[in-house]
Design a protein around this motif. Structure first.
Motif, PDB file in Angstrom:
ATOM      1  N   ILE A 208       0.715  -1.304  -0.137  1.00 49.69           N
ATOM      2  CA  ILE A 208      -0.073   0.073   0.139  1.00 49.69           C
ATOM      3  C   ILE A 208       0.893   1.318  -0.132  1.00 49.69           C
ATOM      4  O   ILE A 208       2.104   1.267   0.604  1.00 49.69           O
ATOM      5  N   THR A 209       0.412   2.469  -0.768  1.00 48.52           N
ATOM      6  CA  THR A 209       1.035   3.648  -0.856  1.00 48.52           C
ATOM      7  C   THR A 209      -0.018   4.565  -0.395  1.00 48.52           C
ATOM      8  O   THR A 209      -1.044   4.764  -1.027  1.00 48.52           O
ATOM      9  N   THR A 210      -0.121   5.391   0.611  1.00 46.75           N
ATOM     10  CA  THR A 210      -0.843   6.306   1.030  1.00 46.75           C
ATOM     11  C   THR A 210      -0.209   7.646   1.255  1.00 46.75           C
ATOM     12  O   THR A 210       0.921   7.732   1.966  1.00 46.75           O
ATOM     13  N   VAL A 211      -1.056   8.515   0.496  1.00 39.66           N
ATOM     14  CA  VAL A 211      -0.518  10.046   0.935  1.00 39.66           C
ATOM     15  C   VAL A 211      -1.659  10.781   1.406  1.00 39.66           C
ATOM     16  O   VAL A 211      -3.040  10.327   1.316  1.00 39.66           O
ATOM     17  N   ALA A 212      -1.433  11.919   2.029  1.00 39.05           N
ATOM     18  CA  ALA A 212      -2.486  12.510   2.835  1.00 39.05           C
ATOM     19  C   ALA A 212      -2.138  14.057   2.980  1.00 39.05           C
ATOM     20  O   ALA A 212      -1.010  14.450   2.956  1.00 39.05           O
ATOM     21  N   ARG A 213      -3.035  14.787   3.204  1.00 37.33           N
ATOM     22  CA  ARG A 213      -3.082  16.330   3.337  1.00 37.33           C
ATOM     23  C   ARG A 213      -4.266  16.426   4.602  1.00 37.33           C
ATOM     24  O   ARG A 213      -5.332  16.088   4.466  1.00 37.33           O
ATOM     25  N   PRO A 214      -3.951  17.733   5.357  1.00 32.89           N
ATOM     26  CA  PRO A 214      -5.085  18.107   6.311  1.00 32.89           C
ATOM     27  C   PRO A 214      -6.360  18.563   5.232  1.00 32.89           C
ATOM     28  O   PRO A 214      -6.158  19.101   4.062  1.00 32.89           O
ATOM     29  N   ASP A 215      -7.483  18.359   6.014  1.00 32.22           N
ATOM     30  CA  ASP A 215      -8.760  18.839   5.508  1.00 32.22           C
ATOM     31  C   ASP A 215      -8.926  20.202   5.892  1.00 32.22           C
ATOM     32  O   ASP A 215      -9.072  20.675   6.885  1.00 32.22           O
ATOM     33  N   PRO A 216      -9.323  21.318   4.950  1.00 31.49           N
ATOM     34  CA  PRO A 216      -9.380  22.771   5.443  1.00 31.49           C
ATOM     35  C   PRO A 216     -10.440  22.762   6.264  1.00 31.49           C
ATOM     36  O   PRO A 216     -10.672  24.024   7.295  1.00 31.49           O
ATOM     37  N   ARG A 217     -11.585  22.084   6.135  1.00 31.89           N
ATOM     38  CA  ARG A 217     -12.898  22.360   6.887  1.00 31.89           C
ATOM     39  C   ARG A 217     -12.749  21.552   8.459  1.00 31.89           C
ATOM     40  O   ARG A 217     -13.525  22.313   9.460  1.00 31.89           O
ATOM     41  N   PHE A 220     -10.163  20.678  14.068  1.00 38.87           N
ATOM     42  CA  PHE A 220      -9.127  20.260  15.238  1.00 38.87           C
ATOM     43  C   PHE A 220      -7.816  19.659  14.387  1.00 38.87           C
ATOM     44  O   PHE A 220      -7.859  19.383  13.253  1.00 38.87           O
ATOM     45  N   ALA A 221      -6.620  19.520  15.129  1.00 41.70           N
ATOM     46  CA  ALA A 221      -5.545  19.208  14.611  1.00 41.70           C
ATOM     47  C   ALA A 221      -5.408  17.820  13.974  1.00 41.70           C
ATOM     48  O   ALA A 221      -6.033  17.174  14.812  1.00 41.70           O
ATOM     49  N   HIS A 222      -5.006  17.496  12.827  1.00 40.13           N
ATOM     50  CA  HIS A 222      -4.801  16.150  12.314  1.00 40.13           C
ATOM     51  C   HIS A 222      -3.877  16.343  11.256  1.00 40.13           C
ATOM     52  O   HIS A 222      -3.614  17.318  10.730  1.00 40.13           O
ATOM     53  N   THR A 223      -3.641  14.921  10.689  1.00 38.86           N
ATOM     54  CA  THR A 223      -2.602  14.961   9.515  1.00 38.86           C
ATOM     55  C   THR A 223      -3.377  14.232   8.219  1.00 38.86           C
ATOM     56  O   THR A 223      -3.269  14.836   7.463  1.00 38.86           O
ATOM     57  N   ASP A 224      -4.049  13.316   8.571  1.00 38.84           N
ATOM     58  CA  ASP A 224      -4.772  12.429   7.554  1.00 38.84           C
ATOM     59  C   ASP A 224      -6.195  13.186   7.425  1.00 38.84           C
ATOM     60  O   ASP A 224      -7.027  12.637   7.834  1.00 38.84           O
ATOM     61  N   GLY A 225      -6.547  14.058   6.664  1.00 37.54           N
ATOM     62  CA  GLY A 225      -7.638  14.424   6.313  1.00 37.54           C
ATOM     63  C   GLY A 225      -8.093  14.029   5.110  1.00 37.54           C
ATOM     64  O   GLY A 225      -9.083  13.049   4.868  1.00 37.54           O
ATOM     65  N   ILE A 226      -7.532  14.268   4.004  1.00 31.55           N
ATOM     66  CA  ILE A 226      -7.919  13.782   2.545  1.00 31.55           C
ATOM     67  C   ILE A 226      -6.866  12.903   2.306  1.00 31.55           C
ATOM     68  O   ILE A 226      -5.536  13.115   2.397  1.00 31.55           O
ATOM     69  N   THR A 227      -7.236  11.688   1.874  1.00 36.79           N
ATOM     70  CA  THR A 227      -6.242  10.407   1.841  1.00 36.79           C
ATOM     71  C   THR A 227      -6.571   9.926   0.464  1.00 36.79           C
ATOM     72  O   THR A 227      -7.658   9.739   0.009  1.00 36.79           O
ATOM     73  N   VAL A 228      -5.266   9.496  -0.211  1.00 36.36           N
ATOM     74  CA  VAL A 228      -5.384   8.472  -1.222  1.00 36.36           C
ATOM     75  C   VAL A 228      -4.646   7.499  -1.180  1.00 36.36           C
ATOM     76  O   VAL A 228      -3.271   7.401  -0.989  1.00 36.36           O
ATOM     77  N   SER A 229      -4.865   6.382  -1.435  1.00 35.97           N
ATOM     78  CA  SER A 229      -4.337   4.848  -1.137  1.00 35.97           C
ATOM     79  C   SER A 229      -4.340   4.200  -2.400  1.00 35.97           C
ATOM     80  O   SER A 229      -5.372   4.026  -3.105  1.00 35.97           O
ATOM     81  N   THR A 230      -3.175   3.681  -2.854  1.00 35.55           N
ATOM     82  CA  THR A 230      -2.911   2.846  -4.096  1.00 35.55           C
ATOM     83  C   THR A 230      -2.588   1.424  -3.281  1.00 35.55           C
ATOM     84  O   THR A 230      -1.492   1.379  -2.548  1.00 35.55           O
ATOM     85  N   LEU A 231      -3.262   0.408  -3.706  1.00 37.92           N
ATOM     86  CA  LEU A 231      -3.080  -0.974  -3.404  1.00 37.92           C
ATOM     87  C   LEU A 231      -2.664  -1.873  -4.432  1.00 37.92           C
ATOM     88  O   LEU A 231      -3.089  -1.948  -5.595  1.00 37.92           O
ATOM     89  N   THR A 232      -1.704  -2.834  -4.316  1.00 35.52           N
ATOM     90  CA  THR A 232      -1.293  -3.573  -5.396  1.00 35.52           C
ATOM     91  C   THR A 232      -1.451  -5.126  -4.697  1.00 35.52           C
ATOM     92  O   THR A 232      -1.327  -5.175  -3.511  1.00 35.52           O
ATOM     93  N   PHE A 233      -1.855  -6.141  -5.450  1.00 33.09           N
ATOM     94  CA  PHE A 233      -2.483  -7.442  -5.110  1.00 33.09           C
ATOM     95  C   PHE A 233      -1.573  -8.444  -5.610  1.00 33.09           C
ATOM     96  O   PHE A 233      -1.092  -8.513  -6.936  1.00 33.09           O
TER      97      PHE A 233
END
Length: 363
Positions: A208-217, A220-233
């Protein structure tokens, strides 16, 4: 049309004899669990929550005969066979352990995420096995009607060899207040639906490869607001899960175009559809298969919805496991692998790299 093609979007209710005690009286319990149980005829005999007043209001609405002052008092009620938990995940393990210690409790249905860490999830799995009790986890997206019909299409081989699958969410969750105290947000509490259902459809991924950024809305403090994950099987499938919890400045009366869409492409066909949750409508599915539909698009239909009807299947699979002695469809052992996938996603975010699932021990 679903019946005509032999699809079963909602599983049958085979067992409904075990008495349920519900812990929690928030939206998910009051609007989903209890609505589903009423429709299926599952006997709910008791409820408790953090506040007795809230539990009493929900009990009156759903005609639940017993209200307990505390979750511990409900767990001690000898009239209860199954504990159904809808509580914050930091408090859930202690309740599970209390229930495992009670001889009259036969099974437990826990929420996801099962625990805040993989180590805690593995410990709960092992403690349930030692106690000889069934512990099941409410991965209810596996009982969404479009996901179940898609799984049946895949199992028939009507799409051929799967090449790529995607889940694209552009919707705004209601973040419960307790999430403000955690260091994990979207991946653990929203992506967990999608990552788990990708396992349901395609098996266990190897990376799995996941990238994330905070959500403007989200204030409260957070890291993974908007997330995109790619998975290989291992079988070559490439999958993507995207959770866009921003979707634009909705507070400014923008016209709504929120949605969850999915698509699976194979060597012999294509299936695509929507998850109806954001809009309160049934999920949808259309597919075209060289093998099964002569390349023409076919659209099976149903009247039921993910919320609340999927919760019938979730509780039924637990009751059936109790009656039959079979492993539940939503077993805790299987769910630990979903927790491990979430853990691998967080490691990928933290270390900015692809993480192989072999790096994450589930033993």
């Amino acid at each position: 049309m679903s019946a005509a093609r032999g699809f079963v979007p909602d599983p049958p209710v085979r067992v409904k004899e075990y008495k349920i005690g519900c812990i929690g009286a928030g939206m998910i319990m009051a609007e989903c669990h209890l609505a589903a149980y009423r429709q299926a005829g599952f006997p709910v005999v008791a409820i408790a929550s953090r506040t007795q007043q809230r539990a009493e209001a929900v009990a009156a609405r759903w005609e639940i005969p017993a209200v307990h002052a505390t979750p511990s008092a409900l767990i001690a009620d000898a009239n209860v066979d199954i504990i159904d938990i809808a509580f914050p995940p930091d408090q859930q393990p202690a309740l599970i352990r209390e229930a495992l210690a009670q001889p009259h409790i036969k099974a437990i249905l826990a929420q996801k995420p099962l625990a805040l860490t993989l180590d805690e999830a593995k410990a709960l799995r092992d403690e349930a096995a030692s106690a000889g009790k069934i512990l099941s986890v409410n991965q209810n997206m596996r009982y969404d009607q479009s996901m179940r019909v898609l799984k049946q299409i895949l199992d028939r081989g009507e799409l051929g060899t799967v090449v790529v699958g995607t889940i694209e969410m552009r919707a705004i969750p209601h973040w419960q207040d307790f999430l403000e105290d955690y260091d994990r947000l979207t991946l653990a509490n929203m992506s967990v639906h999608h990552l788990d259902v990708l396992r349901f459809l395609f098996g266990d991924p190897d990376a799995i490869t996941t990238v994330a950024r905070p959500d403007p809305r989200t204030k409260f403090a957070h890291t993974d607001g908007i997330t995109v994950s790619t998975l290989t099987f291992p079988n070559g499938v490439l999958a993507l899960s995207m959770e866009d919890v921003w979707t634009g400045p909705r507070e400014e009366d923008f016209d709504s175009d929120i949605y969850i869409k999915w698509r699976v492409e194979g060597t012999q066909g294509v299936a695509q559809g929507t998850i109806g949750w954001p809009n309160g409508s049934p999920s949808t599915l259309s597919y075209a298969s060289k093998r099964a539909t002569d390349g023409k698009w076919v659209t099976p239909a149903w009247d039921t919805m993910w919320f609340p009807h999927a919760f019938i299947g979730v509780m039924e699979q637990l009751q059936y496991a109790l009656k039959s002695g079979e492993v539940p469809a939503l077993s805790v052992a299987d769910n630990v692998r979903t927790v491990a996938l979430v853990e691998a996603g967080y490691r990928s975010i933290a270390e900015a790299r692809t993480v192989r699932l072999s790096e994450i021990s589930v033993d």
